[in-house]
Write an enzyme that holds these catalytic residues in place. Structure first.
Site, PDB file in Angstrom:
ATOM      1  N   GLY A  86       0.954  -1.288  -0.077  1.00 31.80           N
ATOM      2  CA  GLY A  86       0.065   0.078   0.032  1.00 31.80           C
ATOM      3  C   GLY A  86       1.020   1.307  -0.134  1.00 31.80           C
ATOM      4  N   GLN A  88       2.898   9.906   1.152  1.00 27.19           N
ATOM      5  CA  GLN A  88       4.156   9.242   1.520  1.00 27.19           C
ATOM      6  C   GLN A  88       4.962   9.841   0.310  1.00 27.19           C
ATOM      7  OE1 GLN A  88       1.968   5.559   2.315  1.00 27.19           O
ATOM      8  NE2 GLN A  88       4.283   5.178   3.354  1.00 27.19           N
ATOM      9  N   CYS A  94       5.495   0.003   7.500  1.00 24.72           N
ATOM     10  CA  CYS A  94       4.973   1.157   6.622  1.00 24.72           C
ATOM     11  C   CYS A  94       6.443   1.572   5.847  1.00 24.72           C
ATOM     12  CB  CYS A  94       4.818   2.103   7.694  1.00 24.72           C
ATOM     13  SG  CYS A  94       4.143   3.766   6.681  1.00 24.72           S
ATOM     14  N   LEU A  95       6.259   1.875   4.660  1.00 18.26           N
ATOM     15  CA  LEU A  95       7.283   2.283   3.676  1.00 18.26           C
ATOM     16  C   LEU A  95       7.901   3.590   4.212  1.00 18.26           C
ATOM     17  CD1 LEU A  95       5.957   1.230   0.226  1.00 18.26           C
ATOM     18  CD2 LEU A  95       7.689  -0.048   1.542  1.00 18.26           C
ATOM     19  N   HIS A 141      -4.880   1.572   7.429  1.00 23.34           N
ATOM     20  CA  HIS A 141      -3.466   1.843   7.333  1.00 23.34           C
ATOM     21  C   HIS A 141      -3.209   3.114   6.376  1.00 23.34           C
ATOM     22  CE1 HIS A 141       1.024   1.225   7.888  1.00 23.34           C
ATOM     23  NE2 HIS A 141       1.122   1.994   6.861  1.00 23.34           N
ATOM     24  N   GLU A 142      -3.556   2.660   5.110  1.00 24.57           N
ATOM     25  CA  GLU A 142      -3.600   3.704   4.146  1.00 24.57           C
ATOM     26  C   GLU A 142      -4.134   4.941   4.277  1.00 24.57           C
ATOM     27  OE1 GLU A 142      -0.721   3.496   2.207  1.00 24.57           O
ATOM     28  OE2 GLU A 142      -0.498   1.498   2.875  1.00 24.57           O
ATOM     29  N   HIS A 162      -2.897   7.717   6.632  1.00 26.38           N
ATOM     30  CA  HIS A 162      -1.939   8.575   5.826  1.00 26.38           C
ATOM     31  C   HIS A 162      -2.685   9.938   5.241  1.00 26.38           C
ATOM     32  CE1 HIS A 162       1.924   6.549   6.085  1.00 26.38           C
ATOM     33  NE2 HIS A 162       1.459   5.356   5.750  1.00 26.38           N
TER      34      HIS A 162
END
Length: 198
Positions: A60, A65, A121-122, A163-164, A167
């Site tokens: 994701g 991000q 997470c990225l 989660h996404e 953001h």
């Protein structure tokens, strides 16, 4: 075939790799703006987001991000990533079975139940922790053409979506933890970041 899958078919996983901002970049704390124009610029940006997500690799990625504060995220929890040895002896990865999803201006209408899942997470590479999320939810969103869609989502797909979506509201997953745990993980990540010279 939907527009998202068309994008993937058309560029055969080619695209521009976008810079992924890592914690504590200010853009990760900002509440993102709704998307109002559904045009070619948006499609190109989403294509590059998908490319960046697959190459990272991740399941994701949200627009903030990669430096754009708009309410868009992409995800794919189904694709396969296989390590292959090339003729010269080096290794590479073969990606297949893409099932990309693009959510624009998502709104959660209903959250049901509870589940605990380990998340990463990225924007916080190397940090993993269990987070409590809703087990299922109803999400309303727009696709790349601006069409309105409503879906019921369950289990791990629901975790990824929550989660996404966080953001887009300026929340990273460690913000969901106790203050003590959040501070410990933030310190650990900043040490890792310094060590790697990021």
């Amino acid at each position: 075939m939907n527009t998202t899958q068309n994008l993937l078919e058309n560029y055969k996983l080619e695209g521009e790799s976008l810079t992924i901002f890592t914690y504590p970049a200010p853009i990760l704390k900002k509440v993102a703006e709704p998307v109002t124009e559904f045009n070619d610029e948006l499609k190109t940006f989403v294509k590059n987001m998908l490319y960046t997500m697959y190459m990272a690799p991740g399941i994701g990625l949200a627009a903030p991000q990669v430096g754009k504060s708009i309410r868009v995220f992409v995800m794919d929890i189904d694709y396969d990533r296989e390590e292959v040895t090339l003729a010269d002896g080096t290794t590479d990865y073969r990606l297949s079975n893409f099932n990309p999803k693009v959510l624009i201006n998502p709104v959660f209408k209903q959250k049901i139940g509870e589940q605990i899942c380990e998340e990463g997470c990225l924007s916080l590479p190397g940090i993993y922790e269990e987070v409590k999320r809703a087990e299922s939810l109803v999400v309303e969103y727009q696709d790349l053409d601006g069409n309105h869609i409503s879906e019921e989502i369950h289990e791990f797909r629901a975790v990824c979506m929550q989660h996404e979506n966080d953001h887009l509201d300026g929340i990273v997953f460690i913000d969901r933890l106790s203050l003590l745990k959040k501070n410990l993980l933030a310190k650990k990540f900043l040490k890792l970041k310094k060590k790697k010279g990021l």
